[in-house]
Design an enzyme around this catalytic site. Structure first.
Site, short mmCIF file in Angstrom:
data_model
loop_
_atom_site.label_atom_id
_atom_site.label_comp_id
_atom_site.label_asym_id
_atom_site.label_seq_id
_atom_site.Cartn_x
_atom_site.Cartn_y
_atom_site.Cartn_z
N GLY A 149 0.82 -1.22 0.00
CA GLY A 149 0.00 0.00 0.00
C GLY A 149 0.85 1.26 0.00
N HIS A 187 7.36 -8.30 3.24
CA HIS A 187 7.47 -6.95 2.69
C HIS A 187 8.55 -6.86 1.59
CE1 HIS A 187 4.89 -6.08 5.94
NE2 HIS A 187 5.78 -5.74 6.85
O1 LIG Z 1 5.16 -5.40 9.53
C1 LIG Z 1 5.96 -4.76 10.20
O2 LIG Z 1 6.32 -3.53 9.75
C2 LIG Z 1 6.88 -2.59 10.65
C3 LIG Z 1 7.50 -1.51 9.76
O3 LIG Z 1 6.53 -0.91 8.98
P1 LIG Z 1 6.82 0.53 8.33
O4 LIG Z 1 5.64 0.78 7.47
O5 LIG Z 1 6.96 1.49 9.47
O6 LIG Z 1 8.09 0.40 7.57
C4 LIG Z 1 7.89 -3.21 11.56
O7 LIG Z 1 8.30 -2.27 12.53
C5 LIG Z 1 7.29 -4.41 12.26
O8 LIG Z 1 8.29 -5.08 12.99
C6 LIG Z 1 6.70 -5.38 11.28
O9 LIG Z 1 5.93 -6.36 11.96
#
Ligand SMILES: O=C1O[C@H](COP(=O)(O)O)[C@@H](O)[C@H](O)[C@H]1O
Ligand SMILES: NC(=O)C1=CN([C@@H]2O[C@H](COP(=O)(O)OP(=O)(O)OC[C@H]3O[C@@H](n4cnc5c(N)ncnc54)[C@H](OP(=O)(O)O)[C@@H]3O)[C@@H](O)[C@H]2O)C=CC1
Length: 513
Positions: free
Chosen positions: A213, A272
């Site tokens: 997203g 991700h």
């Molecule tokens: O899915 C997750 O993402 C966050 C980081 O997301 P962001 O959009 O701030 O880059 C991460 O801190 C977390 O550990 C993880 O579970």
């Protein structure tokens, strides 16, 4: 149903390619109920409710159409839930009225995750809302957002299916949104997929990966396939290596218990970064229809060869095990560099270096495509730096190309510079939507393009499961690194061995307004 126009209808077609086929001739006019399960939790207050509020403020959710339900075991009144989330909703004086109206759309139902009583109460509350909005039977839309630990997904899905689904034959629907992690390895993910898959059809299931997203992640396909520049260069003949990097400058911060069970590969890389990898490496889809895009993602994942241990560096920041919820002897990596290699005509021999770490020296996520040296370089400037195409996903979204130019002046000398598209400067006054905002809107519209399909998830786990099992068995050790550092030095050495050439004496500085 004649309850007035719902603003989403005015803005865009409501139905996706994936869902619309079933109900081609029906307009989605029924009222909308959004149910946040796990409403007492961290994700709900920090991301889900704020995203819903932003959609409301912008007119994508309207008071006469939508109702929002929170559900969890914790005993709370409607007002107590509203108080909990209120501080996380961005509001100034200018939208204080919106905030009050939004909070009044929220009702709370308390119940357990495996018992019919709570779900019957939830269904009753939703039905009352639908009746009050004169929704004709079968036309109402019910969206269930599971902001819950995955361990309860199967029972919650069963309860939703048995007690809370809407008849979807008159334009209405029931959809569920599930959060990562979808399993811990291939077997557990497949088991989870089968359990949910027995209850809901694939077009009803939205596996969220919030990186899909993000504005610049969504831009990747446009950049690659709408620009003539890149088409002939995007291959092994021109590209030397690709880095996909996630860095955070804080540790696990109160989430140690969760994190220790999963580690950085399951938390960030397998989902991700791998999604970003797909968009960088996949072939051009036949069209931008969700299924065509997802078909190509699956193909490139299937072309990834097994990861070699010598192309992996694991790290754990010093002090990680001081968290009381983390075992003293934990080998869970909080940092990992993993090289993926693709066995196909476009990418044979090009390392894709996926790197993620917590408690590092900065917070950023970016893609760095490094090109090969210019053959027969008459300026002898190769040592200054290679061409790089960088997509800064966050913070300070930007796309820039590092290139060699003539140093301005009388001498014929070269220097490193950049062509820079920094979003804050170029798109002044435009607010980039939060990832969750965009993705929740997609679930309402029925657009699955930015969600993970079941076969895609399976392929992602196929790639990482052998490595994860070796780590779980202690066969690969995490080396310690100092919090606030770049991570283990071994990772930089691996980067060099993979062919990455660092540009010395030049650094890109985001422009200021
Ligand atoms: O899915 C997750 O993402 C966050 C980081 O997301 P962001 O959009 O701030 O880059 C991460 O801190 C977390 O550990 C993880 O579970
Ligand atoms: N927090 C974040 O930043 C992110 C979270 N996620 C994912 O979102 C989902 C929710 O995360 P988050 O909100 O942090 O989780 P929480 O630990 O805050 O759990 C959410 C709610 O679920 C209930 N719950 C917690 N543990 C259990 C359990 N063992 N059994 C049954 N119910 C339980 C609790 O509600 P109650 O006791 O009231 O029923 C809790 O308020 C997870 O899948 C997570 O991986 C994904 C990306 C980021």
């Amino acid at each position: 149903m004649a309850t007035g126009a719902w603003s989403i209808e005015k803005r865009a077609p409501l139905k996706s390619d994936s869902f619309a086929r079933v109900n081609e001739n029906l307009l989605e006019t029924g009222c909308l109920s959004i149910v946040v399960l796990g409403a007492s939790g961290d994700l709900a207050k920090k991301k889900t409710f704020p995203a819903l509020f932003n959609l409301y403020r912008q007119g994508f959710l309207q008071s006469n159409e939508v109702h929002i339900f929170g559900y969890a075991r914790t005993k709370l009144s409607d007002d107590e839930l509203r108080d909990r989330i209120c501080g996380y909703l961005s509001h100034g004086k200018e939208n204080a009225e919106d905030l009050t109206k939004f909070l009044h759309l929220i009702k709370y139902v308390s119940g357990s995750y495996d018992d019919e009583e709570g779900f019957r109460s939830l269904d009753k509350a939703i039905s009352e809302h639908e009746v009050s909005r004169n929704s004709t039977e079968g036309s109402a839309r019910r969206l269930f957002y599971l902001a819950l630990p995955p361990s309860v997904y199967p029972s919650v899905c069963k309860m939703i299916k048995n007690y809370c689904t809407n008849k979807s034959d008159l334009g209405g629907w029931t959809r569920i949104v599930v959060e990562k992690p979808f399993g811990k390895d291939l077997a557990s993910a497949e088991q989870l997929s089968s359990q949910i898959g027995e209850l809901f059809d694939e077009p009803q299931i939205y596996r969220i990966d919030h990186y899909l997203g993000k504005e610049l992640v969504q831009n990747l396909l446009v950049l690659r396939f709408a620009n003539r520049f890149f088409l002939p260069l995007w291959n092994r003949d021109n590209i030397d290596n690709v880095q996909i990097v996630f860095r955070e400058d804080f540790g696990t911060e109160g989430r140690g218990g969760y994190f220790d069970e999963y580690g950085i590969i399951r938390d960030i890389i397998q989902n991700h970064l791998l999604q970003v990898f797909c968009l960088i490496a996949m072939e051009k889809p036949i069209s931008i229809k969700p299924e065509h895009i997802r078909d190509e993602k699956v193909k490139v994942l299937q072309s990834v060869v097994p990861i070699k241990d010598e192309e992996v560096v694991l790290g754990q920041y010093e002090g990680y095990t001081e968290d009381p919820t983390v075992p003293d002897n934990s080998n869970t990596p909080t940092f990992a560099t993993v090289i993926l290699r693709i066995h196909n005509e476009r990418w044979e021999g090009v390392p894709f270096i996926l790197k993620a770490g917590k408690a590092l020296n900065s917070r950023k996520a970016e893609v760095r495509v490094q090109f090969k040296d210019v053959p027969g370089d008459i300026f002898r400037c190769q040592k200054q730096g290679r061409n790089e195409f960088v997509i800064r996903l966050q913070p300070l979204e930007a796309i820039y190309m590092k290139l060699t130019v003539k140093q301005p002046g009388l001498e014929m000398s070269t220097a490193q510079s950049e062509l820079d598209l920094s979003y804050r400067q170029r798109y002044q006054g435009i607010t980039i939507p939060e990832a969750y905002e965009r993705l929740i809107l997609d679930t309402i519209r029925g657009d699955q393009q930015h969600f993970v399909r079941r076969d895609e998830l399976k392929e992602a786990w196929e790639i990482f499961t052998p490595l994860l099992h070796r780590i779980d068995r202690g066969e690969l050790k995490a080396v310690p690194y100092k919090p606030g550092s770049r991570g283990p030095t071994e990772a930089d050495e691996l980067l060099q061995r993979a062919g990455y050439v660092q540009t010395h004496g030049y650094i890109w500085i985001p422009p200021t307004l």
